[in-house]
Every structure is written in C-alpha cells, then in structure tokens.
Write a protein that holds these residues in place. Structure first.
Motif, PDB file in Angstrom:
ATOM      1  N   ASP A 137     -35.699  43.719  11.381  1.00 14.86           N
ATOM      2  CA  ASP A 137     -35.101  43.910  10.037  1.00 14.86           C
ATOM      3  C   ASP A 137     -35.912  44.084   9.067  1.00 14.86           C
ATOM      4  O   ASP A 137     -35.646  44.900   8.204  1.00 14.86           O
ATOM      5  CB  ASP A 137     -33.962  42.789   9.911  1.00 14.86           C
ATOM      6  CG  ASP A 137     -32.928  42.664  10.808  1.00 14.86           C
ATOM      7  OD1 ASP A 137     -31.906  43.446  10.770  1.00 14.86           O
ATOM      8  OD2 ASP A 137     -32.828  41.683  11.617  1.00 14.86           O
ATOM      9  N   LEU A 138     -36.976  43.387   8.750  1.00 18.59           N
ATOM     10  CA  LEU A 138     -37.986  43.746   7.971  1.00 18.59           C
ATOM     11  C   LEU A 138     -38.591  45.027   7.998  1.00 18.59           C
ATOM     12  O   LEU A 138     -38.769  45.659   7.235  1.00 18.59           O
ATOM     13  CB  LEU A 138     -38.973  42.564   8.039  1.00 18.59           C
ATOM     14  CG  LEU A 138     -38.681  41.070   7.352  1.00 18.59           C
ATOM     15  CD1 LEU A 138     -39.661  40.072   7.846  1.00 18.59           C
ATOM     16  CD2 LEU A 138     -38.307  41.139   6.025  1.00 18.59           C
ATOM     17  N   LEU A 139     -38.977  45.250   9.342  1.00 23.07           N
ATOM     18  CA  LEU A 139     -39.578  46.542   9.488  1.00 23.07           C
ATOM     19  C   LEU A 139     -38.866  47.827   9.137  1.00 23.07           C
ATOM     20  O   LEU A 139     -39.343  48.875   8.626  1.00 23.07           O
ATOM     21  CB  LEU A 139     -40.337  46.639  11.086  1.00 23.07           C
ATOM     22  CG  LEU A 139     -40.998  47.863  11.719  1.00 23.07           C
ATOM     23  CD1 LEU A 139     -42.263  47.911  10.574  1.00 23.07           C
ATOM     24  CD2 LEU A 139     -41.200  47.721  12.769  1.00 23.07           C
ATOM     25  N   PHE A 140     -37.332  47.849   9.622  1.00 27.64           N
ATOM     26  CA  PHE A 140     -36.512  48.943   9.508  1.00 27.64           C
ATOM     27  C   PHE A 140     -35.477  48.712   8.159  1.00 27.64           C
ATOM     28  O   PHE A 140     -34.624  49.371   8.300  1.00 27.64           O
ATOM     29  CB  PHE A 140     -35.882  49.202  10.727  1.00 27.64           C
ATOM     30  CG  PHE A 140     -36.763  49.499  11.900  1.00 27.64           C
ATOM     31  CD1 PHE A 140     -37.276  50.661  12.042  1.00 27.64           C
ATOM     32  CD2 PHE A 140     -36.765  48.369  13.161  1.00 27.64           C
ATOM     33  CE1 PHE A 140     -38.383  51.045  13.216  1.00 27.64           C
ATOM     34  CE2 PHE A 140     -37.721  48.737  14.108  1.00 27.64           C
ATOM     35  CZ  PHE A 140     -38.456  49.875  14.077  1.00 27.64           C
ATOM     36  N   LYS A 141     -36.080  47.627   7.406  1.00 26.27           N
ATOM     37  CA  LYS A 141     -35.495  47.861   6.157  1.00 26.27           C
ATOM     38  C   LYS A 141     -33.800  47.434   6.056  1.00 26.27           C
ATOM     39  O   LYS A 141     -33.060  47.807   5.372  1.00 26.27           O
ATOM     40  CB  LYS A 141     -35.403  49.130   5.244  1.00 26.27           C
ATOM     41  CG  LYS A 141     -36.969  49.656   5.139  1.00 26.27           C
ATOM     42  CD  LYS A 141     -37.904  48.758   4.187  1.00 26.27           C
ATOM     43  CE  LYS A 141     -39.131  49.404   4.145  1.00 26.27           C
ATOM     44  NZ  LYS A 141     -40.024  48.630   3.360  1.00 26.27           N
ATOM     45  N   THR A 142     -33.490  46.253   7.187  1.00 22.25           N
ATOM     46  CA  THR A 142     -32.070  45.985   7.068  1.00 22.25           C
ATOM     47  C   THR A 142     -32.188  44.356   7.013  1.00 22.25           C
ATOM     48  O   THR A 142     -31.063  43.623   7.201  1.00 22.25           O
ATOM     49  CB  THR A 142     -31.464  46.288   8.673  1.00 22.25           C
ATOM     50  OG1 THR A 142     -32.307  45.655   9.679  1.00 22.25           O
ATOM     51  CG2 THR A 142     -31.459  47.717   8.827  1.00 22.25           C
ATOM     52  N   PHE A 143     -33.193  43.850   6.315  1.00 21.75           N
ATOM     53  CA  PHE A 143     -33.218  42.573   6.191  1.00 21.75           C
ATOM     54  C   PHE A 143     -32.652  42.136   4.667  1.00 21.75           C
ATOM     55  O   PHE A 143     -32.795  42.905   3.697  1.00 21.75           O
ATOM     56  CB  PHE A 143     -34.683  42.009   5.851  1.00 21.75           C
ATOM     57  CG  PHE A 143     -34.947  40.429   5.811  1.00 21.75           C
ATOM     58  CD1 PHE A 143     -34.581  39.333   6.579  1.00 21.75           C
ATOM     59  CD2 PHE A 143     -35.114  39.903   4.457  1.00 21.75           C
ATOM     60  CE1 PHE A 143     -34.297  38.106   6.188  1.00 21.75           C
ATOM     61  CE2 PHE A 143     -35.248  38.694   4.096  1.00 21.75           C
ATOM     62  CZ  PHE A 143     -35.037  37.834   5.007  1.00 21.75           C
ATOM     63  N   TYR A 144     -31.830  41.011   4.745  1.00 22.49           N
ATOM     64  CA  TYR A 144     -31.359  40.652   3.545  1.00 22.49           C
ATOM     65  C   TYR A 144     -31.186  39.080   3.339  1.00 22.49           C
ATOM     66  O   TYR A 144     -31.027  38.478   4.267  1.00 22.49           O
ATOM     67  CB  TYR A 144     -29.784  41.014   3.238  1.00 22.49           C
ATOM     68  CG  TYR A 144     -29.202  40.675   1.877  1.00 22.49           C
ATOM     69  CD1 TYR A 144     -29.625  40.968   0.766  1.00 22.49           C
ATOM     70  CD2 TYR A 144     -28.273  39.587   2.176  1.00 22.49           C
ATOM     71  CE1 TYR A 144     -28.995  40.634  -0.556  1.00 22.49           C
ATOM     72  CE2 TYR A 144     -27.685  39.215   0.844  1.00 22.49           C
ATOM     73  CZ  TYR A 144     -28.036  39.566  -0.477  1.00 22.49           C
ATOM     74  OH  TYR A 144     -27.360  39.241  -1.594  1.00 22.49           O
ATOM     75  N   ASP A 145     -31.624  38.514   2.143  1.00 21.00           N
ATOM     76  CA  ASP A 145     -31.266  37.187   1.906  1.00 21.00           C
ATOM     77  C   ASP A 145     -31.122  36.916   0.391  1.00 21.00           C
ATOM     78  O   ASP A 145     -31.079  37.752  -0.424  1.00 21.00           O
ATOM     79  CB  ASP A 145     -32.828  36.486   2.150  1.00 21.00           C
ATOM     80  CG  ASP A 145     -32.696  34.980   2.144  1.00 21.00           C
ATOM     81  OD1 ASP A 145     -31.688  34.558   2.339  1.00 21.00           O
ATOM     82  OD2 ASP A 145     -33.820  34.371   2.106  1.00 21.00           O
ATOM     83  N   SER A 146     -30.472  35.699   0.247  1.00 22.50           N
ATOM     84  CA  SER A 146     -30.022  35.517  -0.938  1.00 22.50           C
ATOM     85  C   SER A 146     -29.883  33.890  -1.244  1.00 22.50           C
ATOM     86  O   SER A 146     -29.769  33.033  -0.172  1.00 22.50           O
ATOM     87  CB  SER A 146     -28.433  35.985  -1.361  1.00 22.50           C
ATOM     88  OG  SER A 146     -27.915  35.644  -2.532  1.00 22.50           O
ATOM     89  N   ALA A 147     -30.082  33.347  -2.406  1.00 31.99           N
ATOM     90  CA  ALA A 147     -29.896  31.793  -2.437  1.00 31.99           C
ATOM     91  C   ALA A 147     -28.497  31.303  -2.398  1.00 31.99           C
ATOM     92  O   ALA A 147     -28.479  30.001  -2.027  1.00 31.99           O
ATOM     93  CB  ALA A 147     -30.457  31.357  -3.953  1.00 31.99           C
ATOM     94  N   SER A 148     -27.468  32.258  -2.399  1.00 26.49           N
ATOM     95  CA  SER A 148     -26.171  31.810  -2.181  1.00 26.49           C
ATOM     96  C   SER A 148     -25.732  32.055  -0.677  1.00 26.49           C
ATOM     97  O   SER A 148     -26.834  32.272   0.017  1.00 26.49           O
ATOM     98  CB  SER A 148     -25.492  32.747  -3.003  1.00 26.49           C
ATOM     99  OG  SER A 148     -25.414  34.029  -2.693  1.00 26.49           O
TER     100      SER A 148
END
Length: 301
Positions: free
Chosen positions: A244-255
C-alpha cells in the motif's frame, strides 16, 4: 478491568498471541511435525483468544451484539478455511508433478527464510487480487459479501464468497507450487495468516503503535471497510502494508470509523449465507444500480 490490564491488552495482545502462535507453528515446521492437524489446532487457539479478548476490551461496545450475522459468518469461516485448505492441497499435488530440475524454489535456504519468501509472494498476490476486486465489476460482486458486514469482529476475516476466496489465493499458490514450494511452508503461512486476519478484523481495542504503518492490523484496516467508497480504496494489504505504501493506497488517521460507518452503501444487501452466495449472480435492479457505484480509485497516499 484495571488500567494496567487495559494497557497490557492494548499493547501486548497482538505481540503475545500472534507472536506466540506463529512461533509455535514455526517450531512445528522445524521439528518436521505434520502440519495437519497441529497447525490448525494452534490457529484455532489463537483465533479463540482474539474472540475472548474482544469481550474483555471491545473497540466498539455495540459491535459485540449480533447484527443478524453471527451464524452467516460462522458458516463463512468453516467453508472458506476448508476452501483454502482444499485449494492448497490440490495445487500442492500439481506441484509434485513439476520435475525436480525445473523447481525454482530455494529449498537450500534456512526454513525461516523460505517461509518469508512464501509470505512475500502470497502477500503481494493477495494485495493485487484484492485491489483488482475493487475495480473489476464481476470481482467486486464476489467481494461484496466481505464488505457487507455492518460491524467488524473476529469472524469478519473469513466472511468471503468461497469462489472469491479461491480466486484471491489462487494466483500466489500457482506461482509457489509451480516453483516446487514445499506444501508445509504454505500451510504454515496460511495458519499464521488465519490468526492475523482475526486480529485485523477484530473488535478488540489494541494497538501496534508505529508498526500499524507496516502490518495491516485493525487500526488501519478499519478504514478499508468504511461505508463511503471514496474512503474504502485504501489499505488492501492482507498482512503487510508495504504494498500500500509502495503503490500509494495507504491511509491512516488519528480518528477511527464510527459504529455505523462500516458496510455497504446498499443497506439491502442480503444477510443470509445462501443468499450471499447467490447474490453476485442475480441480475436484479439493485445490482444494476450498484454497477454504476463501483469504488473509484482513491487519490490518497
């Protein structure tokens, strides 16, 4: 439950249970003990621990309640673990037909390194098939049962159409057994992955801290199940989030997604097991409408 117990469950439940079960399975591999039924027993113990801990420290209290899904999810669990076992056994038999001189798997390496190679090949294949399943209509229809869950808890990891479960695992397994990969390595990794998927979809309030950017645990995977499609095209990794990091599909949030934020936009999706098996092949107006609401490619990274 005291603050110390909550702290320990939050920060050490995954390392202790997942790490302990994985270590046990790898020990069995080194001892050349047949993976059936020993690996399955260890996996069942690990999953049972996750189910029990959810009751002690839930992430969402109302996700502990039955959402007209428990029996359906139990059938999914039994059927899909059997499908994976059957698929792996079948392909391992085909792998035995590969002449030794054509075998490309590095069996001369240490067992732990061989297992890492198996894990990497399977994980990349699962990531690719998972991502494709959100963009190819007929694959999405087979994948919809997994996303139809209105809550996330330990059994959701195996809430899959059995045909989709076989399609997800098939390409990676074909590559491995075409290389002449020993079947016990594949079985061991699937045992480890079974426990991880229980954690990944669990209703347990736990954390891996910064490692949530590397390993696909519940903290990051919950975003993948968010009801809004625009937010769901992220964190496809089954185990590693490296892809996901490599292919730009990673997402994270504090919520974190709320109790009513997971599932499909179409609230009419069937909840019964047989109906979920038939739904992908049913040309209903609702399905035609969903064809025009396929998840768009996320622009998040």
């Amino acid at each position: 439950m005291g603050s110390t117990s909550r702290f320990l469950l939050r920060w050490f439940s995954y390392p202790a249970i997942f790490g302990g079960v994985s270590a046990g399975m790898i020990w069995l591999l080194y001892q050349d003990i047949p993976y059936w039924p020993s690996t399955a027993i260890l996996a069942a113990l690990g999953v049972a621990c996750v189910a029990g801990l959810e009751r002690l420290q839930p992430f969402r209290q109302d996700w502990l309640d039955d959402h007209d899904d428990t029996l359906t999810d139990l059938i999914h669990l039994v059927v899909n673990l059997s499908v994976i076992q059957f698929t792996a056994t079948l392909l391992s038999r085909l792998g035995d037909l590969v002449p030794a001189e054509l075998s490309g798997f590095p069996t001369e390496l240490p067992l732990w390194l061989q297992l890492l190679i198996v894990a990497a090949i399977l994980d990349l294949s699962l990531y690719a098939m998972h991502r494709l399943s959100h963009h190819i209509p007929w694959l999405w229809y087979l994948h919809e049962p997994h996303h139809s869950a209105e809550r996330l808890y330990w059994m959701n990891g195996e809430r899959r159409h059995p045909l989709h479960a076989a399609i997800m695992a098939g390409p990676g397994l074909l590559v491995l057994f075409a290389m002449g990969t020993p079947s016990e390595l594949v079985a061991t990794w699937f045992g480890i992955l079974t426990v991880h998927l229980a954690f990944q979809h669990s209703n347990l309030d736990y954390s891996l801290g910064w490692l949530r950017r590397v390993i696909g645990v519940a903290e990051t995977h919950r975003w993948h199940h968010k009801r809004d499609f625009e937010d769901a095209q992220v964190n496809f990794g089954e185990f590693l989030l490296v892809w996901d990091l490599l292919f730009k599909t990673f997402y994270d949030s504090a919520s974190q997604p709320g109790s009513n934020d997971v599932g499909l936009r179409d609230r009419r999706y069937p909840t019964g097991y047989v109906d979920q098996l038939v739904e992908p092949f049913r040309p209903t107006p609702a399905r035609a409408a969903r064809r025009h609401r396929l998840p768009p490619t996320s622009r998040r990274s």
